[in-house]
Design a protein around this motif. Structure first.
Motif, PDB file in Angstrom:
ATOM      1  N   HIS A   1     -17.598  34.726 106.827  1.00 24.60           N
ATOM      2  CA  HIS A   1     -16.941  35.979 107.212  1.00 24.60           C
ATOM      3  C   HIS A   1     -15.736  36.257 105.968  1.00 24.60           C
ATOM      4  O   HIS A   1     -15.510  35.341 105.096  1.00 24.60           O
ATOM      5  N   HIS A   2     -15.432  37.365 106.338  1.00 24.49           N
ATOM      6  CA  HIS A   2     -14.141  37.794 105.358  1.00 24.49           C
ATOM      7  C   HIS A   2     -12.685  36.695 105.445  1.00 24.49           C
ATOM      8  O   HIS A   2     -12.667  36.065 106.556  1.00 24.49           O
ATOM      9  N   VAL A   3     -11.946  36.714 104.563  1.00 28.16           N
ATOM     10  CA  VAL A   3     -11.067  35.827 104.472  1.00 28.16           C
ATOM     11  C   VAL A   3      -9.724  36.536 105.448  1.00 28.16           C
ATOM     12  O   VAL A   3      -9.047  35.451 105.941  1.00 28.16           O
ATOM     13  N   GLN A   4     -10.023  37.424 106.146  1.00 26.41           N
ATOM     14  CA  GLN A   4      -8.976  37.648 107.136  1.00 26.41           C
ATOM     15  C   GLN A   4      -9.245  37.081 108.567  1.00 26.41           C
ATOM     16  O   GLN A   4      -8.348  37.302 109.451  1.00 26.41           O
ATOM     17  N   LYS A   5     -10.378  36.657 108.578  1.00 28.89           N
ATOM     18  CA  LYS A   5     -10.644  36.011 110.044  1.00 28.89           C
ATOM     19  C   LYS A   5     -10.015  34.895 110.372  1.00 28.89           C
ATOM     20  O   LYS A   5     -10.138  33.881 109.181  1.00 28.89           O
ATOM     21  N   LEU A   6      -9.137  34.894 111.392  1.00 26.53           N
ATOM     22  CA  LEU A   6      -8.310  33.671 111.609  1.00 26.53           C
ATOM     23  C   LEU A   6      -8.904  32.323 112.054  1.00 26.53           C
ATOM     24  O   LEU A   6      -8.342  31.372 111.762  1.00 26.53           O
ATOM     25  N   ASP A   7     -10.165  32.621 112.854  1.00 29.66           N
ATOM     26  CA  ASP A   7     -10.518  31.321 113.441  1.00 29.66           C
ATOM     27  C   ASP A   7     -11.736  30.880 112.985  1.00 29.66           C
ATOM     28  O   ASP A   7     -12.442  31.659 112.274  1.00 29.66           O
ATOM     29  N   ALA A   8     -12.048  29.762 112.835  1.00 29.33           N
ATOM     30  CA  ALA A   8     -13.097  29.099 112.453  1.00 29.33           C
ATOM     31  C   ALA A   8     -13.485  27.821 113.234  1.00 29.33           C
ATOM     32  O   ALA A   8     -12.642  27.103 113.449  1.00 29.33           O
ATOM     33  N   PRO A   9     -14.524  27.606 113.529  1.00 28.75           N
ATOM     34  CA  PRO A   9     -15.963  28.828 113.240  1.00 28.75           C
ATOM     35  C   PRO A   9     -15.852  29.828 114.235  1.00 28.75           C
ATOM     36  O   PRO A   9     -14.899  29.838 114.985  1.00 28.75           O
ATOM     37  N   SER A  10     -16.599  30.879 113.810  1.00 20.62           N
ATOM     38  CA  SER A  10     -16.722  32.037 114.541  1.00 20.62           C
ATOM     39  C   SER A  10     -17.313  31.805 116.005  1.00 20.62           C
ATOM     40  O   SER A  10     -17.730  30.999 116.215  1.00 20.62           O
ATOM     41  N   GLY A  11     -16.770  32.784 116.718  1.00 19.67           N
ATOM     42  CA  GLY A  11     -17.253  32.899 118.285  1.00 19.67           C
ATOM     43  C   GLY A  11     -18.853  32.896 118.218  1.00 19.67           C
ATOM     44  O   GLY A  11     -19.518  32.290 119.201  1.00 19.67           O
ATOM     45  N   THR A  12     -19.367  33.595 117.280  1.00 14.54           N
ATOM     46  CA  THR A  12     -20.671  33.733 117.166  1.00 14.54           C
ATOM     47  C   THR A  12     -21.552  32.539 116.922  1.00 14.54           C
ATOM     48  O   THR A  12     -22.532  32.150 117.391  1.00 14.54           O
ATOM     49  N   ALA A  13     -20.920  31.915 115.920  1.00 14.46           N
ATOM     50  CA  ALA A  13     -21.445  30.434 115.594  1.00 14.46           C
ATOM     51  C   ALA A  13     -21.253  29.432 116.663  1.00 14.46           C
ATOM     52  O   ALA A  13     -22.192  28.744 116.846  1.00 14.46           O
ATOM     53  N   ILE A  14     -20.463  29.576 117.396  1.00 14.11           N
ATOM     54  CA  ILE A  14     -20.035  28.729 118.840  1.00 14.11           C
ATOM     55  C   ILE A  14     -21.219  28.811 119.538  1.00 14.11           C
ATOM     56  O   ILE A  14     -22.096  28.072 120.410  1.00 14.11           O
ATOM     57  N   SER A  15     -21.384  30.386 119.726  1.00 15.99           N
ATOM     58  CA  SER A  15     -22.255  30.782 120.726  1.00 15.99           C
ATOM     59  C   SER A  15     -23.875  30.321 120.405  1.00 15.99           C
ATOM     60  O   SER A  15     -24.674  29.983 121.408  1.00 15.99           O
ATOM     61  N   LEU A  16     -24.157  30.403 119.161  1.00 19.48           N
ATOM     62  CA  LEU A  16     -25.304  29.725 118.604  1.00 19.48           C
ATOM     63  C   LEU A  16     -25.554  28.334 119.007  1.00 19.48           C
ATOM     64  O   LEU A  16     -26.970  27.878 119.433  1.00 19.48           O
ATOM     65  N   ALA A  17     -24.621  27.612 118.610  1.00 17.70           N
ATOM     66  CA  ALA A  17     -24.526  26.304 118.924  1.00 17.70           C
ATOM     67  C   ALA A  17     -24.797  25.849 120.303  1.00 17.70           C
ATOM     68  O   ALA A  17     -25.501  25.016 120.750  1.00 17.70           O
ATOM     69  N   GLN A  18     -23.943  26.645 121.111  1.00 15.13           N
ATOM     70  CA  GLN A  18     -24.029  26.156 122.646  1.00 15.13           C
ATOM     71  C   GLN A  18     -25.369  26.676 122.922  1.00 15.13           C
ATOM     72  O   GLN A  18     -26.122  25.770 124.058  1.00 15.13           O
ATOM     73  N   GLN A  19     -26.200  27.758 122.641  1.00 18.10           N
ATOM     74  CA  GLN A  19     -27.448  28.057 123.216  1.00 18.10           C
ATOM     75  C   GLN A  19     -28.559  26.921 122.676  1.00 18.10           C
ATOM     76  O   GLN A  19     -29.443  26.460 123.303  1.00 18.10           O
ATOM     77  N   ILE A  20     -28.453  26.458 121.608  1.00 21.50           N
ATOM     78  CA  ILE A  20     -29.055  25.235 121.028  1.00 21.50           C
ATOM     79  C   ILE A  20     -28.961  24.063 121.743  1.00 21.50           C
ATOM     80  O   ILE A  20     -29.931  23.464 122.331  1.00 21.50           O
ATOM     81  N   ILE A  21     -27.457  23.556 122.101  1.00 24.95           N
ATOM     82  CA  ILE A  21     -27.213  22.517 122.935  1.00 24.95           C
ATOM     83  C   ILE A  21     -27.789  22.649 124.319  1.00 24.95           C
ATOM     84  O   ILE A  21     -28.511  21.527 124.894  1.00 24.95           O
ATOM     85  N   GLU A  22     -27.730  23.593 124.762  1.00 21.76           N
ATOM     86  CA  GLU A  22     -28.764  23.870 126.289  1.00 21.76           C
ATOM     87  C   GLU A  22     -29.989  23.327 126.116  1.00 21.76           C
ATOM     88  O   GLU A  22     -30.626  23.408 127.224  1.00 21.76           O
TER      89      GLU A  22
END
Length: 238
Positions: free
Chosen positions: A133-154
């Motif tokens: 992501h762009h350097v202004q994004k404050l959180d890491a990892p992104s919420g989208t990446a976390i959603s992807l991970a949670q889908q795989i974990i399920e």
């Protein structure tokens, strides 16, 4: 429809542009924190929050207490998500949170779940996620990446969670990079000694996120309850 934009940064400005193109009026623009602003349900049909993690919960709960529905795309505050849902239900209003409002990303989510379901029986493949992501994004990892991970974990009974940059065998590693002027790239990789399989979503601009958020706001008007982007997409394609 009268819209309040909470978080008037780059995303907020694109949301304003898209909303006005679709015939809506922006009646309130807040840089980050709504604390010093008066909210009036008679003037605001729905609020769209793309602020910052530290301001998001305050913004959302303030809207709910004034009976204003909220569309939220801010990530990094989800430790208070259940509390926000409870306030929404108690106040009898409506809420949609999504880690990513892009239509393309929500298709990508469905592909991710399908691929994980296919790969779970192939232990020779390891899986990892990368987000840029762009350097202004404050959180890491992104919420989208976390959603992807949670889908795989399920889908994987032996996966217990995710970690940033380094992970144990029973966890999914997420790599987060920050590069100037990158709206968002997400890659899910399955790697073996023989080959690798990747699915990638690459955003070209913020307009896809903004359009999805405005469409979600249109969906939310005059509704009560907790909804997801899947509900929004179902209403579009029924």
């Amino acid at each position: 429809m009268n819209i309040a934009i909470l978080g008037y940064g780059k995303m907020g400005k694109v949301i304003e542009e898209i909303a006005e193109e679709r015939g809506h009026e922006i009646v309130l623009k807040v840089d980050e924190d709504i604390e010093n602003y008066q909210l009036d349900k008679a003037e605001i049909d729905v609020a769209i929050d793309f602020s910052v993690p530290d301001a998001a919960f305050k913004n959302i709960s303030s809207c709910f207490k004034n009976k204003i529905p909220v569309v939220c795309g801010t990530t990094g505050w989800l430790d208070k998500y259940e509390k926000a849902k409870k306030i929404c239900e108690e106040e009898g209003t409506a809420f949609i949170y999504a880690s990513n409002f892009s239509l393309g990303v929500n298709v990508f989510f469905e592909l991710n779940k399908k691929l994980a379901d296919m790969m779970k029986g192939l232990p020779e493949y390891s899986v990892e996620i990368e987000e840029i992501h762009h350097v202004q994004k404050l959180d890491a990892p992104s919420g989208t990446a976390i959603s992807l991970a949670q889908q795989i974990i399920e889908k994987y009974p032996d996966k217990k969670g995710w970690q940033l940059d380094h992970a144990d065998k029973d966890e999914i590693v997420i790599h987060a990079k920050r590069i100037k002027d990158v709206p968002g790239i997400h890659t899910v990789t399955y790697e073996s000694e023989i080959d690798s399989i990747e699915i990638i979503h690459s955003a070209k601009s913020r307009k896809g996120f903004a359009l999805g958020a405005v469409v979600a706001a249109e969906f939310l008007q005059d509704k009560k309850g907790i909804f997801t982007m899947k509900d929004v997409l179902s209403s579009l394609f029924k």
